[in-house]
Design a protein around this motif. Sequence first.
Motif, mmCIF file in Angstrom:
data_model
loop_
_atom_site.group_PDB
_atom_site.id
_atom_site.type_symbol
_atom_site.label_atom_id
_atom_site.label_comp_id
_atom_site.label_asym_id
_atom_site.label_seq_id
_atom_site.Cartn_x
_atom_site.Cartn_y
_atom_site.Cartn_z
ATOM 1 N N ARG A 124 4.204 6.213 9.127
ATOM 2 C CA ARG A 124 3.941 5.779 10.501
ATOM 3 C C ARG A 124 2.513 5.274 10.668
ATOM 4 N NH1 ARG A 124 6.990 10.770 13.706
ATOM 5 N NH2 ARG A 124 9.119 9.938 13.495
ATOM 6 N N LEU A 125 1.604 5.741 9.785
ATOM 7 C CA LEU A 125 0.217 5.299 9.841
ATOM 8 C C LEU A 125 -0.057 4.093 8.941
ATOM 9 C CD1 LEU A 125 -1.662 8.723 10.016
ATOM 10 C CD2 LEU A 125 -1.345 7.057 11.854
ATOM 11 N N GLY A 126 0.990 3.447 8.485
ATOM 12 C CA GLY A 126 0.817 2.165 7.816
ATOM 13 C C GLY A 126 1.072 2.097 6.333
ATOM 14 N N ALA A 127 1.408 3.219 5.678
ATOM 15 C CA ALA A 127 1.728 3.150 4.256
ATOM 16 C C ALA A 127 3.028 2.382 4.062
ATOM 17 C CB ALA A 127 1.850 4.553 3.663
ATOM 18 N N GLY A 128 3.057 1.513 3.062
ATOM 19 C CA GLY A 128 4.264 0.744 2.783
ATOM 20 C C GLY A 128 5.299 1.527 2.012
ATOM 21 N N GLY A 129 4.881 2.655 1.457
ATOM 22 C CA GLY A 129 5.744 3.554 0.720
ATOM 23 C C GLY A 129 4.953 4.809 0.428
ATOM 24 N N LEU A 184 0.829 -1.213 0.000
ATOM 25 C CA LEU A 184 0.000 0.000 0.000
ATOM 26 C C LEU A 184 0.860 1.257 0.000
ATOM 27 C CD1 LEU A 184 -2.335 -1.170 2.925
ATOM 28 C CD2 LEU A 184 -2.610 -1.656 0.472
ATOM 29 N N LEU A 185 0.716 2.083 -1.028
ATOM 30 C CA LEU A 185 1.464 3.327 -1.111
ATOM 31 C C LEU A 185 0.538 4.530 -1.063
ATOM 32 C CD1 LEU A 185 2.960 1.366 -3.636
ATOM 33 C CD2 LEU A 185 4.640 3.143 -3.129
ATOM 34 N N LEU A 186 1.060 5.626 -0.535
ATOM 35 C CA LEU A 186 0.373 6.903 -0.642
ATOM 36 C C LEU A 186 0.545 7.414 -2.060
ATOM 37 C CD1 LEU A 186 -1.019 9.395 0.817
ATOM 38 C CD2 LEU A 186 1.307 10.326 0.990
ATOM 39 N N ALA A 187 -0.557 7.779 -2.713
ATOM 40 C CA ALA A 187 -0.500 8.293 -4.086
ATOM 41 C C ALA A 187 0.011 9.733 -4.108
ATOM 42 C CB ALA A 187 -1.886 8.223 -4.731
ATOM 43 N N ALA A 188 0.569 10.127 -5.233
ATOM 44 C CA ALA A 188 1.070 11.486 -5.395
ATOM 45 C C ALA A 188 -0.057 12.497 -5.261
ATOM 46 C CB ALA A 188 1.735 11.637 -6.770
ATOM 47 N N GLY A 189 0.268 13.641 -4.667
ATOM 48 C CA GLY A 189 -0.693 14.735 -4.607
ATOM 49 C C GLY A 189 -1.535 14.800 -3.354
ATOM 50 N N VAL A 190 -1.401 13.810 -2.479
ATOM 51 C CA VAL A 190 -2.190 13.783 -1.244
ATOM 52 C C VAL A 190 -1.236 13.702 -0.054
ATOM 53 C CG1 VAL A 190 -4.008 12.612 0.045
ATOM 54 C CG2 VAL A 190 -4.028 12.564 -2.458
ATOM 55 N N LEU A 191 -1.155 14.753 0.734
ATOM 56 C CA LEU A 191 -0.274 14.820 1.906
ATOM 57 C C LEU A 191 1.171 14.510 1.541
ATOM 58 C CD1 LEU A 191 -2.480 13.179 4.709
ATOM 59 C CD2 LEU A 191 -2.034 15.600 4.298
ATOM 60 N N GLY A 192 1.573 14.917 0.334
ATOM 61 C CA GLY A 192 2.929 14.642 -0.104
ATOM 62 C C GLY A 192 3.777 15.873 -0.302
ATOM 63 N N THR A 193 3.380 16.998 0.302
ATOM 64 C CA THR A 193 4.079 18.259 0.056
ATOM 65 C C THR A 193 5.152 18.583 1.087
ATOM 66 O OG1 THR A 193 2.338 19.448 1.229
ATOM 67 C CG2 THR A 193 2.123 19.274 -1.157
ATOM 68 N N THR A 194 5.183 17.852 2.202
ATOM 69 C CA THR A 194 6.220 18.082 3.209
ATOM 70 C C THR A 194 6.800 16.749 3.670
ATOM 71 O OG1 THR A 194 4.780 17.947 5.172
ATOM 72 C CG2 THR A 194 4.945 20.105 4.057
ATOM 73 N N ILE A 200 12.809 16.601 1.781
ATOM 74 C CA ILE A 200 12.724 15.155 2.039
ATOM 75 C C ILE A 200 14.071 14.550 2.435
ATOM 76 C CG2 ILE A 200 10.709 14.850 0.584
ATOM 77 C CD1 ILE A 200 12.559 13.664 -1.555
ATOM 78 N N GLU A 201 15.052 15.397 2.665
ATOM 79 C CA GLU A 201 16.365 14.916 3.098
ATOM 80 C C GLU A 201 16.279 14.008 4.329
ATOM 81 O OE1 GLU A 201 20.584 14.576 3.120
ATOM 82 O OE2 GLU A 201 19.269 15.440 1.592
ATOM 83 N N PRO A 202 15.433 14.325 5.327
ATOM 84 C CA PRO A 202 15.358 13.463 6.514
ATOM 85 C C PRO A 202 14.755 12.083 6.250
ATOM 86 C CG PRO A 202 14.542 15.676 6.995
ATOM 87 C CD PRO A 202 14.662 15.573 5.513
ATOM 88 N N LEU A 203 14.207 11.849 5.049
ATOM 89 C CA LEU A 203 13.556 10.576 4.741
ATOM 90 C C LEU A 203 14.441 9.648 3.911
ATOM 91 C CD1 LEU A 203 9.981 11.893 3.851
ATOM 92 C CD2 LEU A 203 10.748 10.889 6.006
ATOM 93 N N LYS A 204 15.756 9.853 3.978
ATOM 94 C CA LYS A 204 16.680 9.086 3.148
ATOM 95 C C LYS A 204 16.521 7.573 3.285
ATOM 96 C CE LYS A 204 20.732 11.855 2.000
ATOM 97 N NZ LYS A 204 22.202 12.004 2.185
ATOM 98 N N ASP A 205 16.214 7.123 4.470
ATOM 99 C CA ASP A 205 16.131 5.680 4.708
ATOM 100 C C ASP A 205 14.722 5.127 4.515
ATOM 101 O OD1 ASP A 205 18.854 5.609 5.376
ATOM 102 O OD2 ASP A 205 18.427 6.143 7.462
ATOM 103 N N GLU A 206 13.809 5.935 4.021
ATOM 104 C CA GLU A 206 12.420 5.519 3.872
ATOM 105 C C GLU A 206 12.075 5.233 2.399
ATOM 106 O OE1 GLU A 206 10.616 4.846 6.316
ATOM 107 O OE2 GLU A 206 11.303 6.025 8.027
ATOM 108 N N PRO A 207 11.016 4.433 2.170
ATOM 109 C CA PRO A 207 10.610 4.122 0.789
ATOM 110 C C PRO A 207 9.854 5.276 0.141
ATOM 111 C CG PRO A 207 9.169 2.999 2.356
ATOM 112 C CD PRO A 207 10.246 3.674 3.171
ATOM 113 N N ALA A 242 7.344 16.008 6.700
ATOM 114 C CA ALA A 242 6.607 15.606 7.898
ATOM 115 C C ALA A 242 5.339 14.844 7.538
ATOM 116 C CB ALA A 242 6.269 16.828 8.733
ATOM 117 N N SER A 243 4.601 15.297 6.526
ATOM 118 C CA SER A 243 3.361 14.613 6.159
ATOM 119 C C SER A 243 3.652 13.252 5.532
ATOM 120 C CB SER A 243 2.530 15.473 5.211
ATOM 121 O OG SER A 243 3.210 15.730 4.000
ATOM 122 N N LEU A 244 4.722 13.161 4.766
ATOM 123 C CA LEU A 244 5.105 11.862 4.196
ATOM 124 C C LEU A 244 5.491 10.880 5.296
ATOM 125 C CD1 LEU A 244 7.188 13.226 1.195
ATOM 126 C CD2 LEU A 244 5.061 11.924 1.002
#
Length: 298
Positions: free
Chosen positions: A39-44, A20-30, A87-94, A32-34
């Motif tokens: 943390r709420l269960g998205a696989g990527g 399950l991935l979060l699609a582009a355009g929804v809560l993807g602008t920061t 998104i620099e702080p998310l280097k280790d995330e999918p 922190a939101s990504l």
Amino acid sequence: MISLQPGEITVGGVALHNHLLLAAGVLGTTGASLRRMLRLGAGGVVTKSIGPEPNPGHHGPCLVRTEGGLLNAMGLPNPSKEFVGEIEPLKDEPVVVSVYGKDPEDFKEVAGWFAGTGTARGFELNVSCPHAAGYGAAIGTDPEMVLECTRAVASHGLPVWVKLTPNVTDITTIGLAAEKGGASAIVAVNTVRGMRISTEMRRPVLGYRSGGLSGKAIFPIAVKCVWDLYEACSIPIVGCGGISTADDVVEMMMAGAQAVEVGSAVIDEVRVFEQIARGLYAADGVAAEEIVGVAHRV
């Protein structure tokens, strides 16, 4: 209902925590939101589409509810190159970075900002937005342009997913062009062109007049597009469009998708990934390979 085995997966060269991935355009602008979606269960997560120049987007109204869905005309608002640091702080995330441009050179340039930083596990090419003149679907309806844009971004050596528009006569022609250009996966689909008119105000309800329809109303369209692409293409497919339940995920996978993206459903329930996962996964579940494309084999 069929349950799947939980665990890490790899789709189109991108390692994910689940299907399950979060699609582009929804809560993807920061960033922190990504991170929150992960943390709420998205696989990527897929970021907001990033382009070659900062863009404020269209004037409002940009988003309205319709029966069974949402109609939007955001106009690809984004901070452009500044997003690299976001998104620099998310280097280790999918994290899959969505990029757009007007030609192959634009796509290659924007992807290049992220390619050497380790902030992107892959790219999603937005060649399908229906409400950005000169971008998105203006490119994604031309097979040769899709091929060249895909090839340009693939030259960076990271996985490339190409998000297709359903607003074409034959989506498989575009899918095959993406595959020929070196795509690692196809994402099907972006929003369906639509509009509403206010009978009281006697004018379109969106500031841009027309926009893209998403949500439950387009789920059957997305299933059909995934079905057709599975028949025609050999690379993985990520299903997108109106998915909000575990059964939706299973249906999309039976049509041929190896993973799915969830967008509009997040607006109604921010914990939708957790809710879907509870119904989708079980320790005694079947391997995803057993159901991907199974409807084609009956």
